[in-house]
Design a protein around this motif. Structure first.
Motif, PDB file in Angstrom:
ATOM      1  N   LYS A  98       7.083   4.660   0.925  1.00 60.29           N
ATOM      2  CA  LYS A  98       5.982   3.698   0.805  1.00 60.29           C
ATOM      3  C   LYS A  98       5.303   3.852  -0.544  1.00 60.29           C
ATOM      4  O   LYS A  98       4.914   2.858  -1.172  1.00 60.29           O
ATOM      5  N   TYR A  99       5.175   5.097  -1.001  1.00 61.33           N
ATOM      6  CA  TYR A  99       4.450   5.352  -2.242  1.00 61.33           C
ATOM      7  C   TYR A  99       5.380   5.867  -3.334  1.00 61.33           C
ATOM      8  O   TYR A  99       6.229   6.735  -3.091  1.00 61.33           O
ATOM      9  N   LEU A 118      -3.523  10.071  -2.581  1.00 60.58           N
ATOM     10  CA  LEU A 118      -3.219   9.645  -1.212  1.00 60.58           C
ATOM     11  C   LEU A 118      -4.496   9.423  -0.406  1.00 60.58           C
ATOM     12  O   LEU A 118      -4.556   8.523   0.439  1.00 60.58           O
ATOM     13  N   ALA A 121      -5.579   5.904  -1.150  1.00 63.22           N
ATOM     14  CA  ALA A 121      -4.538   4.881  -1.218  1.00 63.22           C
ATOM     15  C   ALA A 121      -4.576   3.847  -0.096  1.00 63.22           C
ATOM     16  O   ALA A 121      -3.991   2.768  -0.238  1.00 63.22           O
ATOM     17  N   GLU A 122      -5.227   4.146   0.996  1.00 63.25           N
ATOM     18  CA  GLU A 122      -5.189   3.235   2.138  1.00 63.25           C
ATOM     19  C   GLU A 122      -5.702   1.852   1.754  1.00 63.25           C
ATOM     20  O   GLU A 122      -6.822   1.679   1.265  1.00 63.25           O
ATOM     21  N   ALA A 125      -3.254  -1.458  -3.539  1.00 63.29           N
ATOM     22  CA  ALA A 125      -1.950  -1.687  -4.162  1.00 63.29           C
ATOM     23  C   ALA A 125      -1.594  -0.560  -5.117  1.00 63.29           C
ATOM     24  O   ALA A 125      -0.417  -0.331  -5.401  1.00 63.29           O
ATOM     25  N   GLY A 126      -2.604   0.132  -5.615  1.00 64.76           N
ATOM     26  CA  GLY A 126      -2.347   1.239  -6.513  1.00 64.76           C
ATOM     27  C   GLY A 126      -3.589   2.073  -6.736  1.00 64.76           C
ATOM     28  O   GLY A 126      -4.718   1.622  -6.529  1.00 64.76           O
ATOM     29  N   ASP A 195       1.777   1.368  -4.127  1.00 65.62           N
ATOM     30  CA  ASP A 195       2.244   1.048  -2.779  1.00 65.62           C
ATOM     31  C   ASP A 195       3.462   0.140  -2.914  1.00 65.62           C
ATOM     32  O   ASP A 195       3.338  -1.042  -3.215  1.00 65.62           O
ATOM     33  N   ARG A 196       4.650   0.687  -2.705  1.00 62.35           N
ATOM     34  CA  ARG A 196       5.879  -0.084  -2.891  1.00 62.35           C
ATOM     35  C   ARG A 196       5.978  -1.237  -1.901  1.00 62.35           C
ATOM     36  O   ARG A 196       6.544  -2.290  -2.231  1.00 62.35           O
ATOM     37  N   ASP A 197       5.481  -1.039  -0.696  1.00 63.17           N
ATOM     38  CA  ASP A 197       5.559  -2.115   0.289  1.00 63.17           C
ATOM     39  C   ASP A 197       4.839  -3.361  -0.219  1.00 63.17           C
ATOM     40  O   ASP A 197       5.344  -4.478  -0.122  1.00 63.17           O
ATOM     41  N   MET A 198       3.660  -3.160  -0.765  1.00 57.92           N
ATOM     42  CA  MET A 198       2.902  -4.288  -1.312  1.00 57.92           C
ATOM     43  C   MET A 198       3.594  -4.876  -2.533  1.00 57.92           C
ATOM     44  O   MET A 198       3.676  -6.107  -2.694  1.00 57.92           O
ATOM     45  N   TYR A 233      -5.148  -8.336  -3.983  1.00 66.07           N
ATOM     46  CA  TYR A 233      -4.894  -6.910  -3.824  1.00 66.07           C
ATOM     47  C   TYR A 233      -5.909  -6.137  -4.655  1.00 66.07           C
ATOM     48  O   TYR A 233      -6.359  -6.601  -5.704  1.00 66.07           O
TER      49      TYR A 233
END
Length: 279
Positions: A98-99, A118, A121-122, A125-126, A195-198, A233
């Motif tokens: 994810k990250y 971390l 990070a919640e 986007a970064g 955040d790779r998912d985003m 974001y």
């Protein structure tokens, strides 16, 4: 403990600084790190030998793009090999975490940056240092900086009435529809958690602004930061536990274009390695 973060680093010269960068990151935050995607640029400055550092690291995935392309907006994004010539893009797409943490190869880490990031990070986007504020007229007059980036929501007229032109910012670069982020706004890529998912959710191969490593007329990552900001974001400002350009006492690019500075900084990094990491 499940290792939750991959690291991506583009290596254009500076092998000893690269080694110290990764060793210091691992020293403090290794508990979070799974794979390190090391992008070995096809061309290297001053005939630098990069390969000798590989024996000091045991979790590398090494990739060499088909060509060296530091700045470009003309890449054929639909062609994977072409796309992977863009800085960090191979790691962004090939990681399964994810990250993803991006680092320049001349950064000394002095604390557990990944645990700190971390914790912030919640929903972001970064996480990293927001803005090249030292180049920005809004920072010059004290209305904006990375820490209070979201506290200032100017109109177009407010921005064009800043002291312009200023360094790399001109009135022509201000977007009437989305005046902020300004041209120098970005998540600085020398030490940031993404955040790779985003990222991948918003990646559009028909829109170069959706690709992190491409540049606008100012710098790498600025167009992507604006693209993601327009899509609502958010980013968390963080600039602790590291020194960028530690062994050269300046940012990376001036060292790369001055051979004497380059070689001196490498000598300093070699000494640092053998003093702190060779045992």
């Amino acid at each position: 403990m499940l290792k939750s973060i991959d690291v991506c680093i583009n290596v254009y010269g500076k092998p000893w600084q690269t080694l110290c960068t990764l060793k210091s990151l691992i020293k403090y935050s290794g508990q979070h790190i799974d794979k390190i995607y090391l992008i070995k640029e096809r061309d290297q400055p001053y005939n630098s030998n990069i390969d000798f550092i590989f024996k000091f690291l045991n979790n590398l995935i090494i990739y060499t793009p088909i060509k060296h392309q530091f700045w470009s907006t003309s890449t054929n994004l639909a062609n994977e090999k072409e796309r992977f010539t863009i800085r960090y893009q191979y790691g962004i797409e090939k990681s399964d975490k994810k990250y993803l943490f991006l680092t320049h190869n001349d950064v000394l880490y002095s604390g557990d940056i990944l645990s700190d990031m971390l914790s912030k990070a919640e929903g972001m986007a970064g996480v990293g240092e927001i803005g090249q504020c030292w180049n920005c007229p809004a920072n010059l007059i004290g209305v904006c900086n990375g820490e209070k980036f979201y506290e200032w929501s100017p109109t177009y007229n407010e921005i064009i009435n800043l002291p312009l032109p200023y360094l790399r910012t001109t009135k022509e670069l201000i977007d009437k529809s989305y005046p902020k982020p300004l041209p120098e706004c970005r998540l600085n890529e020398w030490a940031c958690l993404l955040d790779r998912d985003m990222m991948l959710k918003e990646q559009n191969l028909l829109d170069k602004n959706s690709i992190f490593g491409l540049t606008n007329t100012v710098d790498i990552g600025c167009a992507w930061f604006k693209y993601m900001s327009i899509k609502n974001y958010r980013f968390s400002h963080y600039n602790k536990n590291y020194v960028h350009g530690y062994w050269a006492s300046n940012a990376g690019h001036p060292t790369l274009i001055d051979e004497a500075k380059y070689r001196l900084s490498e000598e300093e990094a070699m000494k640092y390695f053998y003093t702190h990491f060779s045992a």
